[in-house]
Design an enzyme around this catalytic site. Structure first.
Site, PDB file in Angstrom:
ATOM      1  N   GLY A  53     -52.920  40.000-109.834  1.00  0.00           N
ATOM      2  CA  GLY A  53     -54.199  39.637-110.449  1.00  0.00           C
ATOM      3  C   GLY A  53     -55.281  39.771-109.390  1.00  0.00           C
ATOM      4  O   GLY A  53     -55.139  39.207-108.295  1.00  0.00           O
ATOM      5  N   ALA A  54     -56.341  40.488-109.674  1.00  0.00           N
ATOM      6  CA  ALA A  54     -57.327  40.811-108.643  1.00  0.00           C
ATOM      7  C   ALA A  54     -57.824  39.599-107.852  1.00  0.00           C
ATOM      8  O   ALA A  54     -57.723  39.563-106.619  1.00  0.00           O
ATOM      9  CB  ALA A  54     -58.498  41.571-109.283  1.00  0.00           C
ATOM     10  N   ARG A  89     -51.906  46.879-101.916  1.00  0.00           N
ATOM     11  CA  ARG A  89     -52.105  47.434-103.258  1.00  0.00           C
ATOM     12  C   ARG A  89     -53.488  48.086-103.301  1.00  0.00           C
ATOM     13  O   ARG A  89     -54.443  47.549-102.740  1.00  0.00           O
ATOM     14  CB  ARG A  89     -51.984  46.353-104.350  1.00  0.00           C
ATOM     15  CG  ARG A  89     -50.573  45.827-104.525  1.00  0.00           C
ATOM     16  CD  ARG A  89     -50.450  44.937-105.760  1.00  0.00           C
ATOM     17  NE  ARG A  89     -50.417  45.706-107.000  1.00  0.00           N
ATOM     18  CZ  ARG A  89     -50.469  45.141-108.216  1.00  0.00           C
ATOM     19  NH1 ARG A  89     -50.623  43.833-108.327  1.00  0.00           N
ATOM     20  NH2 ARG A  89     -50.414  45.877-109.302  1.00  0.00           N
ATOM     21  N   GLN A 198     -46.395  41.568-118.034  1.00  0.00           N
ATOM     22  CA  GLN A 198     -47.197  40.401-117.646  1.00  0.00           C
ATOM     23  C   GLN A 198     -47.662  39.597-118.866  1.00  0.00           C
ATOM     24  O   GLN A 198     -47.826  38.390-118.794  1.00  0.00           O
ATOM     25  CB  GLN A 198     -48.434  40.821-116.842  1.00  0.00           C
ATOM     26  CG  GLN A 198     -48.146  41.385-115.461  1.00  0.00           C
ATOM     27  CD  GLN A 198     -48.103  42.890-115.448  1.00  0.00           C
ATOM     28  OE1 GLN A 198     -47.630  43.498-116.412  1.00  0.00           O
ATOM     29  NE2 GLN A 198     -48.566  43.516-114.370  1.00  0.00           N
ATOM     30  N   ASP A 239     -59.514  44.880-112.791  1.00  0.00           N
ATOM     31  CA  ASP A 239     -59.119  44.930-111.383  1.00  0.00           C
ATOM     32  C   ASP A 239     -60.212  45.538-110.529  1.00  0.00           C
ATOM     33  O   ASP A 239     -60.296  45.273-109.331  1.00  0.00           O
ATOM     34  CB  ASP A 239     -57.819  45.729-111.244  1.00  0.00           C
ATOM     35  CG  ASP A 239     -56.668  44.945-111.845  1.00  0.00           C
ATOM     36  OD1 ASP A 239     -56.484  45.020-113.079  1.00  0.00           O
ATOM     37  OD2 ASP A 239     -55.989  44.219-111.096  1.00  0.00           O
ATOM     38  N   ASN A 249     -58.313  48.524-115.431  1.00  0.00           N
ATOM     39  CA  ASN A 249     -57.472  47.369-115.732  1.00  0.00           C
ATOM     40  C   ASN A 249     -56.052  47.847-115.988  1.00  0.00           C
ATOM     41  O   ASN A 249     -55.762  49.060-115.938  1.00  0.00           O
ATOM     42  CB  ASN A 249     -58.050  46.610-116.947  1.00  0.00           C
ATOM     43  CG  ASN A 249     -57.472  45.215-117.099  1.00  0.00           C
ATOM     44  OD1 ASN A 249     -57.451  44.444-116.153  1.00  0.00           O
ATOM     45  ND2 ASN A 249     -56.966  44.916-118.279  1.00  0.00           N
ATOM     46  N   LYS A 250     -55.159  46.886-116.277  1.00  0.00           N
ATOM     47  CA  LYS A 250     -53.747  47.223-116.483  1.00  0.00           C
ATOM     48  C   LYS A 250     -53.559  48.379-117.466  1.00  0.00           C
ATOM     49  O   LYS A 250     -54.250  48.454-118.474  1.00  0.00           O
ATOM     50  CB  LYS A 250     -53.024  45.974-117.002  1.00  0.00           C
ATOM     51  CG  LYS A 250     -51.535  46.084-117.163  1.00  0.00           C
ATOM     52  CD  LYS A 250     -50.795  46.621-115.957  1.00  0.00           C
ATOM     53  CE  LYS A 250     -51.174  45.941-114.699  1.00  0.00           C
ATOM     54  NZ  LYS A 250     -50.645  46.577-113.478  1.00  0.00           N
TER      55      LYS A 250
HETATM   56  C1  LIG Z   1     -57.944  38.558-113.402  1.00  0.00           C
HETATM   57  S1  LIG Z   1     -57.385  40.063-112.789  1.00  0.00           S
HETATM   58  C2  LIG Z   1     -56.053  40.326-113.862  1.00  0.00           C
HETATM   59  C3  LIG Z   1     -55.661  41.759-113.907  1.00  0.00           C
HETATM   60  O1  LIG Z   1     -54.696  42.071-112.877  1.00  0.00           O
HETATM   61  C4  LIG Z   1     -53.552  42.613-113.517  1.00  0.00           C
HETATM   62  O2  LIG Z   1     -52.939  43.619-112.762  1.00  0.00           O
HETATM   63  P1  LIG Z   1     -51.600  43.227-111.898  1.00  0.00           P
HETATM   64  O3  LIG Z   1     -50.777  42.308-112.753  1.00  0.00           O
HETATM   65  O4  LIG Z   1     -50.941  44.569-111.636  1.00  0.00           O
HETATM   66  O5  LIG Z   1     -52.112  42.586-110.637  1.00  0.00           O
HETATM   67  C5  LIG Z   1     -54.073  43.164-114.811  1.00  0.00           C
HETATM   68  O6  LIG Z   1     -54.753  44.384-114.644  1.00  0.00           O
HETATM   69  C6  LIG Z   1     -55.004  42.067-115.218  1.00  0.00           C
HETATM   70  O7  LIG Z   1     -55.946  42.372-116.207  1.00  0.00           O
END
Ligand SMILES: CSC[C@H]1O[C@H](OP(=O)(O)O)[C@H](O)[C@@H]1O
EC number: 5.3.1.23
Length: 367
Positions: A53-54, A89, A198, A239, A249-250
């Protein structure tokens, strides 16, 4: 909803200075705190997605740098540790943002002041994240209140942008928590979010724990739910958002935005200003992380006895690609919900935010 004894994704002990994170790779079946006691442990926690999560990645990196500086406050070690953390990352801009915030705080200081200053700055970034996400929740709640719905406000989300992706509250889930607490009849369609799941593993766990009604759905069923009139709005995280409003984003976010546009469903992106990359003109400049194909070809869970196991889904020697993010063009985003208010996802909207914050062209504060 959150009090001082509530869960947060990263906690620190004011006496011992110990920092612990929830190992999110074990959720929803196991809630385990992991003590981060070396720079390597911090780097692994981010790259292996124990924390993700960013905003949380950024705060974790800040504490990781503070840990490294405590042992060696030299300029060389500051650069070395920052580089190692930055390499964990590539996509979430909060990682770079947090490390630059720390460097801005530490570089002007004499060596003997750096360890204490680093720790204090990391703690301040953690507290600021809680406040920012709470404000995102308040601003998003105002949007939700304006949406007309029948008996229940049905909100769809993708991946996890809850408190597990920040420190508390989350970004996309913050308005949902605030709406639930305010008595709005909300229900959340939780897109599972293959391949790392997730949504199913983290968002559903968060919402169930908070008593927010939710239903897990396969990513591929979301378009049909929109066409069937089952979705009143969509809220996702980010992100990295470019200066023109393009949102990274994801993986899978873009497909939901396309379907939302085709069904005239509001598509909101909730993010703190720290997730806006003012130096990035548009989404074409955002690095997309390619993760291990095995994350697509295998899946982890528990058996009937609750024992952890990982199973291969595909035939041996099957090849797979695993881009972890995609870019949603600004034209598909209804609004950006930030801690400073709601802004149009275009250059004019972001210029208004930049002016409000007194930010110069390259993202540096001029205040
Ligand atoms: C509040 S940022 C959340 C954002 O981060 C996630 O990516 P990851 O699980 O790979 O870190 C995803 O894009 C979420 O929307």
């Amino acid at each position: 909803m959150f009090s001082s004894d509530d869960l947060s994704s990263l906690r620190w002990d004011a006496v011992s200075g110990a920092v612990e994170i929830i190992d999110q790779t074990l959720l929803p079946h196991t809630l385990r705190w992991v003590h981060l006691d070396s720079l390597e442990a911090y780097c692994h926690a981010i790259s292996a997605m124990q924390v993700r999560g960013a905003p949380l990645i950024g705060v974790t990196a800040a504490f990781g740098l503070a840990h490294a500086i405590a042992g060696d406050p030299s300029d060389h070690n500051l650069e070395l540790a920052s580089a190692r953390l930055l390499a964990t990352r590539p996509t979430a801009v909060n990682l770079r943002w947090a490390l630059e915030e720390m460097a801005r705080e530490l570089q002007p200081r004499p060596l003997k002041q750096r360890a204490d200053a680093a720790r204090k700055r990391a703690i301040a970034l953690r507290e600021a994240d809680i406040d920012s996400c709470s404000a995102i929740g308040d601003n998003g709640l105002a949007l939700l209140r304006a949406i007309s719905y029948r008996d229940t406000l049905n909100i769809m989300t993708h991946c996890n942008a809850g408190w597990l992706a920040t420190i508390q509250w989350g970004t996309a889930l913050a308005p949902i928590y605030k709406a639930h607490a305010a008595g709005l009849p909300v229900h959340v369609w939780v897109s599972e979010t293959r391949p790392r799941n997730q949504g199913m593993n983290l968002t559903a766990w968060e919402l169930q724990r908070a008593g927010v009604p939710c239903t897990v759905v396969a990513d591929n069923s979301c378009g049909q739910l929109m066409r069937a009139g089952e979705v009143d709005c969509i809220i996702v995280g980010s992100d990295r958002t470019a200066a023109n409003g393009d949102v990274c984003n994801k993986i899978g976010t873009y497909l939901k935005a396309l379907a939302a546009a085709d069904n005239n469903i509001p598509f909101y992106v909730a993010l703190p200003e720290s997730t806006i990359d003012w130096r990035c003109a548009d989404g074409g400049g955002i690095p997309i992380e390619e993760r291990d194909p095995l994350e697509v070809l295998a899946i982890a869970g528990v058996d009937a006895a609750g024992q952890g196991l990982e199973i291969n889904l595909a035939a041996a020697a099957t090849s797979a690609a695993n881009p972890a993010f995609d870019v949603t063009p600004a034209r598909l985003v209804t609004s950006l919900v930030t801690e400073y208010g709601v802004f149009a996802a275009d250059s004019a909207g972001l210029a208004r935010l930049k002016e409000q914050l007194g930010i110069a062209g390259d993202g540096e504060n001029i205040g």
